[in-house]
Scaffold this motif. Structure first.
Motif, PDB file in Angstrom:
ATOM      1  N   VAL A   1     -35.131  -3.422 -19.452  1.00 38.06           N
ATOM      2  CA  VAL A   1     -34.325  -2.999 -18.304  1.00 38.06           C
ATOM      3  C   VAL A   1     -33.911  -1.545 -18.569  1.00 38.06           C
ATOM      4  O   VAL A   1     -34.062  -1.061 -19.693  1.00 38.06           O
ATOM      5  N   PRO A   2     -33.406  -0.843 -17.562  1.00 36.60           N
ATOM      6  CA  PRO A   2     -32.979   0.535 -17.830  1.00 36.60           C
ATOM      7  C   PRO A   2     -31.924   0.548 -18.953  1.00 36.60           C
ATOM      8  O   PRO A   2     -30.966  -0.240 -18.905  1.00 36.60           O
ATOM      9  N   SER A   3     -32.123   1.423 -19.922  1.00 35.79           N
ATOM     10  CA  SER A   3     -31.221   1.401 -21.080  1.00 35.79           C
ATOM     11  C   SER A   3     -29.775   1.685 -20.674  1.00 35.79           C
ATOM     12  O   SER A   3     -28.841   1.212 -21.322  1.00 35.79           O
ATOM     13  N   THR A   4     -29.609   2.399 -19.580  1.00 33.36           N
ATOM     14  CA  THR A   4     -28.258   2.697 -19.086  1.00 33.36           C
ATOM     15  C   THR A   4     -27.518   1.416 -18.674  1.00 33.36           C
ATOM     16  O   THR A   4     -26.293   1.404 -18.627  1.00 33.36           O
ATOM     17  N   HIS A   5     -28.262   0.361 -18.362  1.00 34.87           N
ATOM     18  CA  HIS A   5     -27.649  -0.884 -17.875  1.00 34.87           C
ATOM     19  C   HIS A   5     -27.843  -2.060 -18.819  1.00 34.87           C
ATOM     20  O   HIS A   5     -27.434  -3.166 -18.515  1.00 34.87           O
ATOM     21  N   ARG A   6     -28.480  -1.826 -19.968  1.00 34.93           N
ATOM     22  CA  ARG A   6     -28.817  -2.958 -20.835  1.00 34.93           C
ATOM     23  C   ARG A   6     -27.577  -3.733 -21.285  1.00 34.93           C
ATOM     24  O   ARG A   6     -27.528  -4.950 -21.217  1.00 34.93           O
ATOM     25  N   ARG A   7     -26.571  -2.994 -21.729  1.00 31.30           N
ATOM     26  CA  ARG A   7     -25.355  -3.648 -22.232  1.00 31.30           C
ATOM     27  C   ARG A   7     -24.713  -4.538 -21.167  1.00 31.30           C
ATOM     28  O   ARG A   7     -24.370  -5.692 -21.422  1.00 31.30           O
ATOM     29  N   GLU A   8     -24.569  -3.986 -19.951  1.00 35.43           N
ATOM     30  CA  GLU A   8     -23.943  -4.750 -18.851  1.00 35.43           C
ATOM     31  C   GLU A   8     -24.767  -5.981 -18.488  1.00 35.43           C
ATOM     32  O   GLU A   8     -24.221  -7.067 -18.273  1.00 35.43           O
ATOM     33  N   ILE A   9     -26.075  -5.801 -18.384  1.00 34.92           N
ATOM     34  CA  ILE A   9     -26.927  -6.929 -17.988  1.00 34.92           C
ATOM     35  C   ILE A   9     -26.879  -8.011 -19.065  1.00 34.92           C
ATOM     36  O   ILE A   9     -26.750  -9.203 -18.772  1.00 34.92           O
ATOM     37  N   PHE A  10     -26.924  -7.583 -20.307  1.00 33.15           N
ATOM     38  CA  PHE A  10     -26.846  -8.519 -21.436  1.00 33.15           C
ATOM     39  C   PHE A  10     -25.534  -9.300 -21.371  1.00 33.15           C
ATOM     40  O   PHE A  10     -25.519 -10.529 -21.453  1.00 33.15           O
ATOM     41  N   ASP A  11     -24.415  -8.572 -21.201  1.00 34.28           N
ATOM     42  CA  ASP A  11     -23.102  -9.238 -21.181  1.00 34.28           C
ATOM     43  C   ASP A  11     -22.991 -10.196 -19.999  1.00 34.28           C
ATOM     44  O   ASP A  11     -22.440 -11.293 -20.135  1.00 34.28           O
ATOM     45  N   GLU A  12     -23.516  -9.811 -18.849  1.00 31.14           N
ATOM     46  CA  GLU A  12     -23.427 -10.702 -17.682  1.00 31.14           C
ATOM     47  C   GLU A  12     -24.243 -11.968 -17.885  1.00 31.14           C
ATOM     48  O   GLU A  12     -23.819 -13.052 -17.483  1.00 31.14           O
ATOM     49  N   LEU A  13     -25.395 -11.821 -18.517  1.00 27.52           N
ATOM     50  CA  LEU A  13     -26.198 -13.029 -18.800  1.00 27.52           C
ATOM     51  C   LEU A  13     -25.470 -13.927 -19.791  1.00 27.52           C
ATOM     52  O   LEU A  13     -25.384 -15.143 -19.604  1.00 27.52           O
ATOM     53  N   ARG A  14     -24.898 -13.328 -20.830  1.00 25.15           N
ATOM     54  CA  ARG A  14     -24.131 -14.128 -21.800  1.00 25.15           C
ATOM     55  C   ARG A  14     -22.938 -14.795 -21.122  1.00 25.15           C
ATOM     56  O   ARG A  14     -22.638 -15.958 -21.387  1.00 25.15           O
ATOM     57  N   ASN A  15     -22.276 -14.061 -20.210  1.00 26.92           N
ATOM     58  CA  ASN A  15     -21.122 -14.633 -19.504  1.00 26.92           C
ATOM     59  C   ASN A  15     -21.517 -15.816 -18.643  1.00 26.92           C
ATOM     60  O   ASN A  15     -20.699 -16.687 -18.365  1.00 26.92           O
ATOM     61  N   ARG A  16     -22.756 -15.847 -18.204  1.00 25.57           N
ATOM     62  CA  ARG A  16     -23.244 -16.994 -17.432  1.00 25.57           C
ATOM     63  C   ARG A  16     -23.733 -18.121 -18.347  1.00 25.57           C
ATOM     64  O   ARG A  16     -24.345 -19.082 -17.875  1.00 25.57           O
ATOM     65  N   GLY A  17     -23.514 -17.968 -19.639  1.00 26.62           N
ATOM     66  CA  GLY A  17     -23.883 -19.036 -20.571  1.00 26.62           C
ATOM     67  C   GLY A  17     -25.324 -18.977 -21.035  1.00 26.62           C
ATOM     68  O   GLY A  17     -25.848 -19.947 -21.590  1.00 26.62           O
ATOM     69  N   ILE A  18     -25.971 -17.843 -20.809  1.00 24.35           N
ATOM     70  CA  ILE A  18     -27.388 -17.712 -21.181  1.00 24.35           C
ATOM     71  C   ILE A  18     -27.473 -16.950 -22.506  1.00 24.35           C
ATOM     72  O   ILE A  18     -27.030 -15.800 -22.592  1.00 24.35           O
ATOM     73  N   LEU A  19     -28.027 -17.607 -23.514  1.00 19.07           N
ATOM     74  CA  LEU A  19     -28.001 -17.003 -24.848  1.00 19.07           C
ATOM     75  C   LEU A  19     -29.149 -16.012 -25.024  1.00 19.07           C
ATOM     76  O   LEU A  19     -30.095 -16.249 -25.759  1.00 19.07           O
ATOM     77  N   VAL A  20     -29.025 -14.881 -24.334  1.00 19.95           N
ATOM     78  CA  VAL A  20     -29.990 -13.802 -24.526  1.00 19.95           C
ATOM     79  C   VAL A  20     -29.740 -13.147 -25.885  1.00 19.95           C
ATOM     80  O   VAL A  20     -28.669 -13.314 -26.472  1.00 19.95           O
ATOM     81  N   GLN A  21     -30.737 -12.419 -26.359  1.00 14.82           N
ATOM     82  CA  GLN A  21     -30.630 -11.737 -27.639  1.00 14.82           C
ATOM     83  C   GLN A  21     -31.351 -10.393 -27.512  1.00 14.82           C
ATOM     84  O   GLN A  21     -32.068 -10.171 -26.525  1.00 14.82           O
ATOM     85  N   VAL A  22     -31.160  -9.521 -28.480  1.00 17.67           N
ATOM     86  CA  VAL A  22     -31.923  -8.273 -28.519  1.00 17.67           C
ATOM     87  C   VAL A  22     -32.754  -8.267 -29.792  1.00 17.67           C
ATOM     88  O   VAL A  22     -32.235  -8.433 -30.888  1.00 17.67           O
ATOM     89  N   ASN A  23     -34.066  -8.120 -29.637  1.00 20.39           N
ATOM     90  CA  ASN A  23     -34.980  -8.104 -30.788  1.00 20.39           C
ATOM     91  C   ASN A  23     -35.818  -6.821 -30.737  1.00 20.39           C
ATOM     92  O   ASN A  23     -36.735  -6.767 -29.925  1.00 20.39           O
ATOM     93  N   TYR A  24     -35.591  -5.837 -31.487  1.00 23.95           N
ATOM     94  CA  TYR A  24     -34.691  -5.744 -32.615  1.00 23.95           C
ATOM     95  C   TYR A  24     -34.120  -4.338 -32.665  1.00 23.95           C
ATOM     96  O   TYR A  24     -34.759  -3.404 -32.180  1.00 23.95           O
ATOM     97  N   LEU A  25     -32.987  -4.164 -33.370  1.00 27.63           N
ATOM     98  CA  LEU A  25     -32.623  -2.816 -33.809  1.00 27.63           C
ATOM     99  C   LEU A  25     -33.785  -2.307 -34.655  1.00 27.63           C
ATOM    100  O   LEU A  25     -34.197  -2.984 -35.603  1.00 27.63           O
ATOM    101  N   PRO A  26     -34.386  -1.138 -34.302  1.00 29.93           N
ATOM    102  CA  PRO A  26     -35.511  -0.651 -35.121  1.00 29.93           C
ATOM    103  C   PRO A  26     -35.121  -0.654 -36.603  1.00 29.93           C
ATOM    104  O   PRO A  26     -34.045  -0.171 -36.973  1.00 29.93           O
TER     105      PRO A  26
END
Ligand SMILES: *Cc1c(COP(=O)(O)O)cnc(C)c1O
Length: 352
Positions: A267-292
């Protein structure tokens, strides 16, 4: 116990080469590096988009970690960039099958052979995948697997090394079994009783217990149904999430038959944090793979800094892994898909 051998032989049927079972994917990598005799001053070439065990287990032998950037669409090491990173000290190329998709193994093999290097495949994500019709595990000189619960199959904790080279596999096995030599033909101390065993090189104890091998045997018998399930989930995501502006789906190379471990969207990196948090808030266990890997603080004292591998940085900056696992129900997946669609519509509606 007897189930260790049975598990190793069942695994061999799937990966197409003899195997030694160990206690984790990290242990498997450690054994692979021991098998090639990795030592201080040697260099290994690896991609940044991986779990840091790929590098950590080489670094603790004193090897220098050389990173090579990824292909933008697969997240795998880019073979076109590998040759420029080879030096007289390079010992091995270590590919990672990101998300379950095999790296470009033929291209890497040509380079490895040309420069007399060993090809290692970290297949922690890709047990059950094939590359041009060949099973992952039967292609590289050494392949390592993880059976951690999130991976394609599990032994609770566990891992394995497979090799098409009997000498390398025997070295990996010895290292994982305290270095013990039990074959009288190999003894350096002669004329001992039946109790005798001896050590020629130091090893560790990474034996996978019999009881976990029992679980592994059961899991392996279900692997093809797990693969079908993961492929169906992958296909459903691809269908339902196609043609959404600002959303990049994983690239699937047609010569690979993939047992998908991850479903990485970008997703656009400018929105990654928000999209990630909203998915988690909906109970969806998204993850980020990986920190380089090179951006872990442990590498900063070695002179690495953010920006060194821009394609990996860019991949990481927009990546979100959507849930994909055997027990994910279709209605749960539809809830995830609808959530992604809702979030994208609210954020980027002018573009939809
Ligand atoms: C999980 C993983 C490992 C380590 O496996 P463990 O069984 O957790 O030790 C190594 N490499 C990659 C790419 C992994 O995803």
């Amino acid at each position: 116990g007897p189930l260790v051998e049975k598990f190793e032989s069942e695994l061999e049927k799937i990966v197409g080469a003899p195997c030694v079972s160990v206690t984790s994917g990290t242990a498997a990598l450690h054994c692979a590096y021991a098998a090639i005799g990795l030592k201080p001053g040697d260099e290994i070439i690896t991609p940044p988009i991986t779990f840091i065990a790929t590098q950590a287990t080489a670094a603790i032998f004193g090897a220098k970690i050389v990173f090579v950037d990824i292909q933008e669409n697969t997240g795998n090491i880019d073979p076109l960039l590998v040759e420029a990173a080879i030096t007289p000290n390079t010992k091995a190329i270590v590919a990672v099958d990101y998300a379950g998709q095999p790296a470009d193994l033929d291209e890497l093999r040509v380079i490895a052979d040309k420069h007399n290097l060993i090809l290692i495949e970290d297949a922690a994500h890709s047990l059950g995948s094939t590359y041009k019709g060949r099973s992952v595990g039967s292609i590289a000189d050494l392949t390592t697997f993880s059976f951690f619960p999130t991976k394609n199959m599990t032994t609770a904790e566990g891992g394995a090394v497979s090799s098409i080279n009997p000498d390398l596999l025997s070295k990996a096995r010895k290292f994982s079994r305290q270095g013990l030599v039990r074959n009288p033909e190999e003894f350096k101390i002669k004329n001992q009783g039946a109790w005798h065993q001896e050590v020629h090189e130091f090893g560790v104890n990474y034996r996978l217990p019999d009881v976990l091998c029992a679980l592994g045997i059961s899991q392996l018998s279900r692997l093809s149904s797990f693969k079908g399930k993961r492929q169906a989930l992958f296909a459903h995501y691809m269908n339902q999430l196609s043609n959404i502006p600002n959303l990049t789906l994983p690239q699937h190379n047609s010569h690979n038959d993939v047992m998908w471990h991850l479903f990485p969207i970008r997703v656009p990196s400018t929105h990654r944090r928000e999209i990630f948090d909203e998915l988690r808030n909906r109970g969806i266990l998204v993850q980020v793979n990986y920190l380089p890997a090179y951006r872990h603080p442990v590498f900063s004292s070695l002179g690495f800094q953010e920006g060194d591998y821009p394609l990996s940085d860019n991949y990481f900056a927009g990546e979100i892994s959507l849930p994909i696992y055997n027990d994910l129900e279709v209605n749960q997946q539809d809830y995830i898909i609808q959530s992604v669609l809702d979030i994208f519509e609210s954020k980027f509606s002018s573009k939809l």
